[in-house]
Design an enzyme around this catalytic site. Structure first.
Site, PDB file in Angstrom:
ATOM      1  N   ASP A 123     -12.191 -11.427   6.807  1.00 31.16           N
ATOM      2  CA  ASP A 123     -10.783 -11.410   7.220  1.00 31.16           C
ATOM      3  C   ASP A 123     -10.649 -10.639   8.526  1.00 31.16           C
ATOM      4  O   ASP A 123     -10.782  -9.417   8.550  1.00 31.16           O
ATOM      5  CB  ASP A 123      -9.920 -10.764   6.129  1.00 31.16           C
ATOM      6  CG  ASP A 123      -8.434 -10.773   6.477  1.00 31.16           C
ATOM      7  OD1 ASP A 123      -8.074 -11.258   7.564  1.00 31.16           O
ATOM      8  OD2 ASP A 123      -7.627 -10.297   5.658  1.00 31.16           O
TER       9      ASP A 123
ATOM     10  N   VAL B 126       0.845  -1.199   0.000  1.00 37.45           N
ATOM     11  CA  VAL B 126       0.000   0.000   0.000  1.00 37.45           C
ATOM     12  C   VAL B 126       0.878   1.247   0.000  1.00 37.45           C
ATOM     13  O   VAL B 126       1.849   1.333   0.762  1.00 37.45           O
ATOM     14  CB  VAL B 126      -0.926   0.013   1.227  1.00 37.45           C
ATOM     15  CG1 VAL B 126      -1.827   1.246   1.203  1.00 37.45           C
ATOM     16  CG2 VAL B 126      -1.765  -1.256   1.287  1.00 37.45           C
TER      17      VAL B 126
END
Length: 377
Positions: free
Chosen positions: A209, A65
């Site tokens: 998740d 990211v």
């Protein structure tokens, strides 16, 4: 999943190593990163941005990211997938299975082939960032009026199948909230459990998740910013109906009802030994313990996940069928919510949260629910 356990289940040195995998993998060289961005967004991708920071904010197992600023001055986070990850899933899963088969460490009752099949399907979905962007938009709409949660916007014009660009949000992961006050920890634990219940029983659409870095608590606004929607799935109404019936039965220690719902859901065949049925029911009662009594449940009082794990050996030895497909991801998320509350040492009014859901729930088949509504009160 192992990286968010506590030291009662996983030794501290292994936890430290797994934590690096969760949020500190090796990063792509700048030249390779540019190749990926050129291929996914076009060679003029920089024209859409004021600036792009080549030093990643985070790097995990599927991608990394980066912080950037759009032409109109909007701060964003760009998640960029490593080249070849999506294509390698099938071979990686097969290699893991070969290793596990060779070492003979996996008991027959785990039904490894089924677990691997479900894992491959879920990992393939996680590598599709267009699907993730759609999931994110859907959650943003579902939670638009929800107090205490925020889902950042996704930017379609700077996204693709292997790149997803979202509004940059602030906050610390759940494991850092442990440093804050008891009041804050109780609040965050309550909101996480509330979210899981709403996702399953209201939306029937869940982000599965439970990685602590996907939930960023912003102390300034008292909001949990939700990120990373690659692992998300829908659940059939009939499954959710019966699962809610079973959760209430577990909370109320109703053995007969737990067995009935477990057969309907596909956990049990009806031909299991008494040893297996007893272990399964006891595991259900343990999972239902936080929901069993009014008032705040202190997650420091009982390590539920460890207690259930102790029954796992018996169930693996005597199980006659794999669990239904839906519960692989569902139980990962629910156990993650419990683990977060344990990590936070939170006190949460679990039964009240469940009954709020139950009292407003519309079952597809109203038969046999009088007993539940009576015992739930």
């Amino acid at each position: 999943m192992l990286s968010i356990q506590d030291e009662s289940l996983v030794p501290a040195p292994i936890l430290a190593a797994l934590n690096m995998v969760r949020q500190g993998a090796d990063v792509m060289p700048r030249s390779q990163l540019n190749q990926v961005l050129d291929a996914e967004l076009g060679p003029d991708w920089t024209s859409k941005l004021q600036c792009f920071d080549y030093k990643p904010l985070a790097a995990a197992s599927i991608g990394q990211v980066h912080r950037a600023v759009t032409k109109d001055g909007f701060q964003v986070a760009m998640k960029i997938q490593y080249p070849g990850v999506a294509d390698s899933i099938s071979s990686d899963i097969k290699n893991v299975k070969l290793l596990l088969d060779y070492t003979n460490l996996i008991p027959k009752g785990l039904y490894l082939d089924k677990a691997m099949e479900v894992s491959e399907e879920e990992l393939s979905r996680e590598c599709d960032y267009e699907l993730e962007a759609n999931n994110q938009k859907r959650f943003r709409a579902l939670l638009s009026d929800a107090e205490g949660f925020y889902v950042p916007d996704a930017m379609d014009d700077i996204s693709s199948k292997r790149v997803i660009t979202s509004e940059l949000v602030a906050g610390v992961p759940i494991d850092k909230v442990t440093l804050l006050s008891q009041e804050t920890r109780d609040y965050v634990g309550k909101k996480l459990l509330e979210l899981s219940l709403r996702e399953l029983f209201v939306f029937r659409f869940m982000q599965t998740d439970p990685n602590w870095s996907n939930f960023l608590y912003d102390e300034r606004t008292n909001v949990i910013n939700l990120i990373d929607f690659g692992a998300a799935r829908e659940y059939p109404k009939s499954f959710v109906d019966d699962y809610l019936r079973m959760v209430l039965a577990c909370a109320n220690c109703d053995r007969e009802r737990v067995v009935e719902m477990s057969r309907r859901l596909g956990f049990l065949t009806g031909m299991e030994s008494d040893v297996m049925v007893d272990a399964h029911v006891q595991a259900g009662f343990l999972a239902g313990l936080p929901f069993s009594k009014p008032g705040g449940f202190d997650f420091r009082s009982t390590n539920i996940t460890q207690s259930i794990s102790n029954l796992g050996a018996t169930m693996l030895k005597h199980r006659l069928r794999p669990p239904p497909d839906e519960v692989y991801s569902l139980h990962r998320k629910l156990s993650g919510a419990f683990l977060a509350c344990i990590k936070l040492a939170a006190v949460v009014p679990c039964r009240e949260l469940l009954l709020q859901i139950y009292e407003q729930y519309q079952f597809g088949d109203e038969t046999n629910d009088i007993q539940l509504s009576t015992s739930a009160s």
